[in-house]
Motif scaffolding. Structure first.
Motif, short mmCIF file in Angstrom:
data_model
loop_
_atom_site.label_atom_id
_atom_site.label_comp_id
_atom_site.label_asym_id
_atom_site.label_seq_id
_atom_site.Cartn_x
_atom_site.Cartn_y
_atom_site.Cartn_z
N LEU A 258 6.66 6.07 -3.55
CA LEU A 258 7.65 7.12 -3.85
C LEU A 258 7.53 8.13 -2.80
O LEU A 258 8.66 8.70 -2.63
N PHE A 259 6.15 8.85 -2.77
CA PHE A 259 6.04 10.10 -1.96
C PHE A 259 6.57 9.70 -0.45
O PHE A 259 7.18 10.57 0.09
N SER A 260 6.10 8.65 -0.08
CA SER A 260 6.64 8.15 1.44
C SER A 260 7.96 8.07 1.50
O SER A 260 8.64 8.91 2.29
N GLY A 261 8.68 7.75 0.56
CA GLY A 261 10.14 7.41 0.53
C GLY A 261 10.93 8.84 0.44
O GLY A 261 11.84 9.10 1.08
N ILE A 278 15.01 5.85 -0.71
CA ILE A 278 13.78 5.48 -0.91
C ILE A 278 13.62 3.89 -1.10
O ILE A 278 14.56 3.19 -1.89
N ARG A 279 13.06 3.28 -0.25
CA ARG A 279 12.94 1.73 -0.04
C ARG A 279 11.86 1.41 -1.05
O ARG A 279 11.16 2.04 -1.43
N GLU A 288 12.84 4.60 -12.26
CA GLU A 288 14.03 5.74 -12.44
C GLU A 288 14.04 6.78 -11.53
O GLU A 288 15.33 7.17 -11.09
N ILE A 289 12.96 7.34 -11.05
CA ILE A 289 12.89 8.37 -10.08
C ILE A 289 13.67 7.85 -8.88
O ILE A 289 14.53 8.70 -8.17
N GLN A 290 13.40 6.54 -8.26
CA GLN A 290 13.81 6.11 -6.95
C GLN A 290 15.30 5.97 -7.36
O GLN A 290 16.28 6.40 -6.56
N GLU A 291 16.08 5.43 -8.44
CA GLU A 291 17.16 5.20 -8.74
C GLU A 291 17.99 6.51 -8.65
O GLU A 291 19.03 6.82 -8.23
N ASN A 292 17.27 7.58 -9.39
CA ASN A 292 18.04 8.85 -9.66
C ASN A 292 17.89 9.53 -8.34
O ASN A 292 19.10 10.15 -7.76
#
Length: 382
Positions: A258-261, A278-279, A288-292
């Motif tokens: 997540l942090f890298s993305g 974010i991949r 959810e964080i990725q999607e948001n």
């Protein structure tokens, strides 16, 4: 462990045996002994009444009194023999049985001696009967003595039973104390075993759970494998620890992803790249964080596209406005020249109006003068 339990079992059987003995003694004192005491008392009264009736039978010359006394003697003798038979049939000690047999022997001897006296009186030999009456007194004294001995033996038996009960009570009291002490010792021993077998392992497991709660995923449980409920709990704890450890590793991996993305996306933003995302496949709240974040970037990309389009439209509109402004400026200059001409014409018109106003004023004055003169003439004519 086995010896205290064995002693406790022996003490329990001993206590039951003493209780059974208590019940037997109580039954003997309350039922059998009471019946024997009643029988001895009835024998004592019947013997005295028999001797009294015999005295009336021998000493009283009245035939009716003699007949009544003879019937009473028969009743009393039957009562004595019935009670003797009851004593022989009752459960008693050997001493009571021997005393009963002695009384029965003396009684039968007295009855045999007494028979001669009764026969003499019945046949009218009154003096002989009275002599025999006094001669049978030693035999009656033996009966009385045997009866007293029976009563004494019965009392001694009762006293022995009471002493036996007291000894049994003391035995039960000591046995109860011993059993209580053994029960306490066994309870302490069982408590010690329970503490070693259950409480201490539960304490170790509880401490391990506390360390897990504090985030120590490498906690070790110093317990050997077991086949009981504690072993099941220990296995469950180890499974839980391993799952928590794997979940923590998975969480850390997803967090790094997540942090890298996010870093890549921010770097793309710094380079004006709004298509960055974010991949990777994240799970839980990370997904959810990725999607948001990706949705926000998409919305930002759409917004910026609309802003660019709007800016282009504004630029086009500004060019048109500038062209229109130039045209308007030319028309304004032309209108200004026309306004100067119009202004000059208006000044001329204003002078003309002023002159007309002066002429109108003079005409009014003339009119007023003519009206005044006409009024004067009208008055003179009147």
């Amino acid at each position: 462990m086995v010896l205290p339990i064995l002693l406790l079992i022996i003490g329990g059987f001993g206590s039951l045996r003493v209780q059974w003995k208590f019940a037997s003694i109580a039954k003997d004192l309350g039922v059998a002994q009471r019946a024997r005491a009643q029988s001895v008392s009835d024998i004592s009264r019947a013997t005295a009444d028999y001797r009294s009736a015999e005295t009336r039978y021998v000493m009283v010359p009245d035939p009716q009194a003699i007949q009544a006394a003879r019937q009473e003697m028969t009743v009393y003798r039957g009562r004595i023999e019935d009670n003797i038979h009851a004593l022989e049939q009752s459960e008693a000690s050997q001493d009571v049985f021997d005393a009963t047999r002695r009384f029965l022997t003396n009684w039968q001897n007295y009855v045999s001696v007494n028979k001669a006296t009764l026969d003499a009186i019945q046949q009218g030999r009154m003096n002989e009967g009275r002599d025999l009456f006094w001669k049978e007194l030693p035999a009656f004294d033996q009966v009385t003595s045997a009866l007293g001995n029976l009563q004494t033996v019965e009392k001694q038996v009762n006293a022995n039973k009471v002493m036996d009960m007291e000894r049994s009570y003391n035995y039960v009291r000591i046995l109860t104390i011993i059993v209580t002490i053994l029960a306490v010792l066994i309870s302490l021993l069982i408590a010690n075993i329970v503490i070693k077998a259950i409480v201490q392992p539960l304490g170790i497991i509880t401490n391990a759970l506390g360390e897990l709660a504090e985030g120590n995923m490498d906690v070790q449980v110093a317990l050997d494998p077991r086949e009981d409920e504690i072993g099941t709990l220990l296995d469950a704890l180890k499974i839980f620890r391993d799952r928590m450890r794997n979940a923590e590793k998975q969480k850390q991996m997803e967090l790094d992803s997540l942090f890298s993305g996010i870093a890549e996306a921010l770097d793309g933003l710094r380079n004006y790249d709004l298509t960055t995302r974010i991949r990777g496949n994240l799970s839980g709240s990370f997904s959810e964080i990725q999607e948001n974040f990706n949705n926000s970037m998409g919305f930002l990309e759409q917004t910026m596209s609309q802003i660019i389009k709007s800016a282009e439209n504004i630029q086009n509109g500004a060019s048109e406005i500038r062209q229109a402004s130039d045209d308007l400026s030319q028309r304004t200059e032309q209108q200004a020249a026309s306004l100067e001409q119009t202004s000059a014409a208006m000044e001329e018109i204003s002078r003309t109006v002023d002159q007309a106003a002066v002429g109108a004023k003079e005409s009014r004055q003339i009119t007023d003068k003519v009206r005044g003169e006409a009024e004067i003439e009208r008055r003179y004519c009147s």
